[in-house]
Design a protein around this motif. Structure first.
Motif, PDB file in Angstrom:
ATOM      1  N   PRO A 109       0.832  -1.207   0.000  1.00  0.00           N
ATOM      2  CA  PRO A 109       0.000   0.000   0.000  1.00  0.00           C
ATOM      3  C   PRO A 109       0.863   1.252   0.000  1.00  0.00           C
ATOM      4  O   PRO A 109       1.936   1.275   0.626  1.00  0.00           O
ATOM      5  N   PRO A 110       0.446   2.298  -0.700  1.00  0.00           N
ATOM      6  CA  PRO A 110       1.215   3.551  -0.713  1.00  0.00           C
ATOM      7  C   PRO A 110       1.372   4.104   0.700  1.00  0.00           C
ATOM      8  O   PRO A 110       0.487   3.944   1.543  1.00  0.00           O
ATOM      9  N   LEU A 111       2.505   4.719   0.937  1.00  0.00           N
ATOM     10  CA  LEU A 111       2.771   5.363   2.222  1.00  0.00           C
ATOM     11  C   LEU A 111       2.512   6.853   2.027  1.00  0.00           C
ATOM     12  O   LEU A 111       3.322   7.562   1.433  1.00  0.00           O
ATOM     13  N   GLU A 112       1.378   7.311   2.493  1.00  0.00           N
ATOM     14  CA  GLU A 112       0.932   8.665   2.179  1.00  0.00           C
ATOM     15  C   GLU A 112       1.020   9.586   3.397  1.00  0.00           C
ATOM     16  O   GLU A 112       1.039   9.137   4.541  1.00  0.00           O
ATOM     17  N   GLY A 113       1.079  10.879   3.114  1.00  0.00           N
ATOM     18  CA  GLY A 113       1.013  11.884   4.170  1.00  0.00           C
ATOM     19  C   GLY A 113       2.343  12.324   4.729  1.00  0.00           C
ATOM     20  O   GLY A 113       2.385  13.189   5.615  1.00  0.00           O
ATOM     21  N   TYR A 114       3.440  11.764   4.231  1.00  0.00           N
ATOM     22  CA  TYR A 114       4.767  12.152   4.746  1.00  0.00           C
ATOM     23  C   TYR A 114       5.357  13.247   3.859  1.00  0.00           C
ATOM     24  O   TYR A 114       5.336  13.146   2.627  1.00  0.00           O
ATOM     25  N   THR A 115       5.886  14.274   4.490  1.00  0.00           N
ATOM     26  CA  THR A 115       6.411  15.432   3.767  1.00  0.00           C
ATOM     27  C   THR A 115       7.741  15.880   4.360  1.00  0.00           C
ATOM     28  O   THR A 115       8.140  15.439   5.439  1.00  0.00           O
ATOM     29  N   PHE A 116       8.422  16.769   3.634  1.00  0.00           N
ATOM     30  CA  PHE A 116       9.579  17.473   4.177  1.00  0.00           C
ATOM     31  C   PHE A 116       9.580  18.883   3.612  1.00  0.00           C
ATOM     32  O   PHE A 116       8.809  19.205   2.696  1.00  0.00           O
ATOM     33  N   GLU A 117      10.437  19.724   4.161  1.00  0.00           N
ATOM     34  CA  GLU A 117      10.538  21.106   3.708  1.00  0.00           C
ATOM     35  C   GLU A 117      11.739  21.213   2.769  1.00  0.00           C
ATOM     36  O   GLU A 117      12.876  21.076   3.196  1.00  0.00           O
ATOM     37  N   GLY A 451      32.041  11.764   3.987  1.00  0.00           N
ATOM     38  CA  GLY A 451      30.990  12.772   3.894  1.00  0.00           C
ATOM     39  C   GLY A 451      31.065  13.465   2.552  1.00  0.00           C
ATOM     40  O   GLY A 451      32.057  13.334   1.820  1.00  0.00           O
ATOM     41  N   LEU A 452      30.020  14.186   2.196  1.00  0.00           N
ATOM     42  CA  LEU A 452      29.981  14.945   0.953  1.00  0.00           C
ATOM     43  C   LEU A 452      29.547  16.370   1.259  1.00  0.00           C
ATOM     44  O   LEU A 452      28.642  16.584   2.072  1.00  0.00           O
ATOM     45  N   ALA A 453      30.173  17.340   0.598  1.00  0.00           N
ATOM     46  CA  ALA A 453      29.791  18.738   0.802  1.00  0.00           C
ATOM     47  C   ALA A 453      28.481  19.061   0.108  1.00  0.00           C
ATOM     48  O   ALA A 453      27.788  20.001   0.493  1.00  0.00           O
ATOM     49  N   GLU A 454      28.116  18.277  -0.895  1.00  0.00           N
ATOM     50  CA  GLU A 454      27.010  18.630  -1.774  1.00  0.00           C
ATOM     51  C   GLU A 454      25.648  18.160  -1.269  1.00  0.00           C
ATOM     52  O   GLU A 454      24.616  18.723  -1.654  1.00  0.00           O
ATOM     53  N   VAL A 455      25.623  17.106  -0.463  1.00  0.00           N
ATOM     54  CA  VAL A 455      24.359  16.594   0.087  1.00  0.00           C
ATOM     55  C   VAL A 455      24.589  16.125   1.521  1.00  0.00           C
ATOM     56  O   VAL A 455      25.709  15.740   1.877  1.00  0.00           O
ATOM     57  N   PRO A 456      23.535  16.134   2.353  1.00  0.00           N
ATOM     58  CA  PRO A 456      23.685  15.563   3.692  1.00  0.00           C
ATOM     59  C   PRO A 456      23.922  14.057   3.610  1.00  0.00           C
ATOM     60  O   PRO A 456      23.314  13.376   2.783  1.00  0.00           O
ATOM     61  N   VAL A 457      24.809  13.550   4.464  1.00  0.00           N
ATOM     62  CA  VAL A 457      25.122  12.125   4.516  1.00  0.00           C
ATOM     63  C   VAL A 457      24.762  11.594   5.900  1.00  0.00           C
ATOM     64  O   VAL A 457      25.352  12.018   6.904  1.00  0.00           O
ATOM     65  N   ILE A 458      23.792  10.695   5.967  1.00  0.00           N
ATOM     66  CA  ILE A 458      23.396  10.048   7.219  1.00  0.00           C
ATOM     67  C   ILE A 458      24.248   8.799   7.389  1.00  0.00           C
ATOM     68  O   ILE A 458      24.244   7.907   6.534  1.00  0.00           O
ATOM     69  N   LYS A 459      24.992   8.726   8.487  1.00  0.00           N
ATOM     70  CA  LYS A 459      25.909   7.613   8.728  1.00  0.00           C
ATOM     71  C   LYS A 459      25.268   6.625   9.695  1.00  0.00           C
ATOM     72  O   LYS A 459      24.747   7.006  10.744  1.00  0.00           O
ATOM     73  N   GLY A 492      14.618   0.832  10.727  1.00  0.00           N
ATOM     74  CA  GLY A 492      14.205   1.321   9.415  1.00  0.00           C
ATOM     75  C   GLY A 492      13.293   2.529   9.511  1.00  0.00           C
ATOM     76  O   GLY A 492      13.456   3.516   8.782  1.00  0.00           O
ATOM     77  N   TRP A 493      12.314   2.487  10.422  1.00  0.00           N
ATOM     78  CA  TRP A 493      11.423   3.638  10.622  1.00  0.00           C
ATOM     79  C   TRP A 493      12.171   4.821  11.217  1.00  0.00           C
ATOM     80  O   TRP A 493      11.931   5.986  10.849  1.00  0.00           O
ATOM     81  N   GLU A 494      13.101   4.545  12.151  1.00  0.00           N
ATOM     82  CA  GLU A 494      13.926   5.622  12.723  1.00  0.00           C
ATOM     83  C   GLU A 494      14.691   6.345  11.617  1.00  0.00           C
ATOM     84  O   GLU A 494      14.765   7.584  11.589  1.00  0.00           O
ATOM     85  N   MET A 495      15.239   5.580  10.696  1.00  0.00           N
ATOM     86  CA  MET A 495      15.987   6.140   9.580  1.00  0.00           C
ATOM     87  C   MET A 495      15.077   6.979   8.674  1.00  0.00           C
ATOM     88  O   MET A 495      15.456   8.077   8.233  1.00  0.00           O
ATOM     89  N   PHE A 496      13.891   6.472   8.401  1.00  0.00           N
ATOM     90  CA  PHE A 496      12.932   7.171   7.538  1.00  0.00           C
ATOM     91  C   PHE A 496      12.583   8.545   8.118  1.00  0.00           C
ATOM     92  O   PHE A 496      12.621   9.560   7.416  1.00  0.00           O
ATOM     93  N   ASP A 501      13.632  14.723   8.586  1.00  0.00           N
ATOM     94  CA  ASP A 501      14.140  15.842   9.388  1.00  0.00           C
ATOM     95  C   ASP A 501      15.402  16.447   8.778  1.00  0.00           C
ATOM     96  O   ASP A 501      15.568  17.673   8.734  1.00  0.00           O
ATOM     97  N   VAL A 502      16.308  15.593   8.315  1.00  0.00           N
ATOM     98  CA  VAL A 502      17.547  16.087   7.710  1.00  0.00           C
ATOM     99  C   VAL A 502      17.239  16.796   6.393  1.00  0.00           C
ATOM    100  O   VAL A 502      17.777  17.873   6.109  1.00  0.00           O
ATOM    101  N   ALA A 503      16.362  16.201   5.584  1.00  0.00           N
ATOM    102  CA  ALA A 503      15.998  16.813   4.304  1.00  0.00           C
ATOM    103  C   ALA A 503      15.358  18.182   4.511  1.00  0.00           C
ATOM    104  O   ALA A 503      15.522  19.084   3.675  1.00  0.00           O
ATOM    105  N   SER A 504      14.663  18.354   5.620  1.00  0.00           N
ATOM    106  CA  SER A 504      13.981  19.621   5.915  1.00  0.00           C
ATOM    107  C   SER A 504      14.901  20.666   6.516  1.00  0.00           C
ATOM    108  O   SER A 504      14.496  21.820   6.691  1.00  0.00           O
ATOM    109  N   GLY A 505      16.115  20.262   6.868  1.00  0.00           N
ATOM    110  CA  GLY A 505      17.025  21.196   7.522  1.00  0.00           C
ATOM    111  C   GLY A 505      16.778  21.326   9.015  1.00  0.00           C
ATOM    112  O   GLY A 505      17.426  22.139   9.681  1.00  0.00           O
ATOM    113  N   ARG A 506      15.855  20.518   9.548  1.00  0.00           N
ATOM    114  CA  ARG A 506      15.585  20.582  10.997  1.00  0.00           C
ATOM    115  C   ARG A 506      16.722  19.952  11.793  1.00  0.00           C
ATOM    116  O   ARG A 506      16.941  20.301  12.955  1.00  0.00           O
TER     117      ARG A 506
END
Length: 529
Positions: A109-117, A451-459, A492-496, A501-506
């Protein structure tokens, strides 16, 4: 104190049909240790290394992940330490007679309602950061550009608080190569597509020397990027073309070094003004383009961190996002698992072509696939590339593979994609940047400050011990899966959620916090002249 250090003897078996398991306890276990099953160690076995669960005869299969990862060079008694010196590596799977698009998983099933800034761009892509990137046509200008970037950060960037960073896209290409050789298209399109990464907001600025083979107009021909100027972005048609903004150091107008630097600063200021006017807006999670990769791997990689990434990959695909997994030599031995998951025969054939291309490339260089497994991998319990491949593939989760991205190309579809890259961390990261990733996930067992300067890297750490020692470098501890504190789904959910949060800059990743940035390395199969 680590849970694994204080817990009862524990070994982890990946499949009921396996005849080896890995020791999970920190520091390993001494000879004479008795497991709850009654198995007694006849050797001291380091953490993450394999122990024989039964006696294995000479020539017998050593199975992990229910796959033969090697053949015993001599009889191995039950309870023995099973390491690479006791194994003959299996031959590579032929690229013929493979299962083609045979696995048809039940639609999730589609995973709906999740967003980022994120930052919306004119080409339809979305950035997770707002960065001014300065492209270079040739290595010769790197010193001047670096000097200018340091001045931009010190003198200009504080005036533009909505701009996250200024980066120079330094590389070693551009001259001294057969620029018209057929394979030269790979490094050229790689650098072109990196320059157009979503995190750079469509602002294209180039520093050129002037005499190099890779001229700016060849790198970024007209029509390859959309205009972004002082007008309101909503009033600018995506079909309009920008005039390439080039600072050429050999121009007669430059008198002295500082004249070159000031010219770069003047042009950078115009781009910074436009970037600073941008604002984040709410976008669906489907706008994420995630590259997944592993480095400094150990035998826990395929037990904890990579399966958690795989679970998260499935969540992202259900949310409509794009996920790319890569590393040819680290998945080559599981090619049958990949072709069977292809959505169509065409996708399977594309994967086979990429594997065959790399087979030929390695053969031409007189390097075989066994060169991939590093001393650190072996110290971490990985005996050979077959075992490493089985643990690497699980980063891709269980979703169907819907497309293939050739080296240097841009990803142009959603879902789970195979992006063909070498296994080298920084070359893989460079090519995933070119493919358009706006967020990166990197798992490690031995530890690496990548790490990369161009994108955030989650380790993501595979073990408790690494997460504890490198507490200010690792963003997620997947070692909790080995201890039983958390499940693969939990991590897996923690990572998601962390991704959103990282994509949003929070939140910032530790690599961003410390500004740990690896250099870009262009994959260049073209001959040197």
């Amino acid at each position: 104190m680590s849970t694994l250090l204080t817990m009862a003897p524990l070994c982890i078996r990946m499949d009921d049909r396996d005849n080896v398991a890995i020791v999970a306890n920190d520091g390993g276990l001494p000879a004479g240790t008795v497991f709850p099953s009654g198995l007694t160690l006849v050797d001291k076995v380091p953490q993450a290394h394999k122990v024989a669960l039964v006696g294995i005869p000479e020539g017998g299969e050593v199975r992990r992940y229910n796959v033969p990862i090697g053949y015993a060079l001599k009889a191995i008694p039950a309870g023995s330490w099973v390491h690479e010196r006791l194994l003959k590596m299996p031959a590579a799977r032929e690229l013929t007679g493979l299962p083609i698009a045979t696995v048809k998983p039940e639609p999730q099933p589609p995973l709906e309602g999740y967003t980022f800034e994120g930052y919306r761009n004119l080409d339809g892509s979305v950035g997770t950061r707002n960065i001014l990137a300065i492209t270079q046509t040739v290595q010769c200008v790197a010193g001047v550009t670096d000097f200018a970037v340091r001045r931009i950060k010190a003198e200009l960037l504080p005036r533009f608080p909505n701009v996250d960073d200024v980066v120079a896209l330094e590389h070693t290409y551009g001259c001294g190569v057969a620029i018209d050789a057929p394979d030269a298209i790979i490094p050229i399109r790689t650098l072109r597509n990196i320059s157009l990464n979503p995190n750079f907001g469509g602002e294209v600025m180039v520093v050129s020397l002037g005499c190099e083979k890779l001229q700016p107009e060849r790198l970024l021909p007209p029509g390859s990027f959309a205009i972004v100027d002082e007008r309101n972005v909503a009033d600018v048609g995506a079909s309009e073309e920008a005039k390439l903004d080039v600072v050429c150091l050999q121009d007669d107008a430059h008198v002295g070094f500082m004249s070159m630097v000031e010219s770069i600063l003047r042009q950078a200021e115009l781009h910074l003004e436009r970037l600073n006017a941008r604002r984040r807006e709410t976008v669906p999670a489907s706008e994420l383009v995630v590259g997944v990769q592993c480095g400094g791997s150990d035998a826990f990689s395929g037990v904890t961190a990579n399966p958690a990434v795989g679970y998260c990959t499935d969540l992202l695909v259900r949310a409509g996002a794009t996920v790319m997994f890569s590393e040819v030599t680290e998945v080559r031995d599981g090619i049958d698992q990949l072709t069977s998951r292809a959505t169509t025969p065409e996708v399977a054939e594309a994967m086979i072509r990429e594997m065959a291309w790399y087979d030929a490339y390695l053969d031409k260089s007189r390097v075989d696939r066994s060169a991939n497994t590093t001393p650190g991998n072996k110290k971490g319990g990985l005996s050979n590339i077959v075992e490493k491949a089985m643990g690497s593939i699980v980063k891709s989760g269980t979703s169907p593979i819907s497309g293939v991205v050739a080296p240097g190309e841009k990803a142009r579809q959603k879902g789970l994609l195979y992006a063909a890259t070498p296994a080298s961390d920084f070359i893989c990261g460079t090519l995933q940047l070119a493919a358009g990733m706006n967020l990166h996930v990197f798992t490690t067992g031995r530890g690496t400050p990548y790490g990369l300067a161009e994108v955030p890297v989650i380790k993501v750490a595979t073990r408790d011990d690494l997460a504890r020692r490198w507490h200010d470098l690792m963003d997620i501890n997947a070692g909790t899966i080995a201890t039983g504190e958390k499940s693969i789904a939990d991590v897996g959910w923690e990572m998601f959620h962390l991704m959103l949060d990282v994509a949003s800059g929070r939140k910032k990743t530790w690599a961003e916090h410390w500004k740990l940035h690896n250099a870009l390395v262009l994959f260049n199969p073209a001959p040197v002249t």
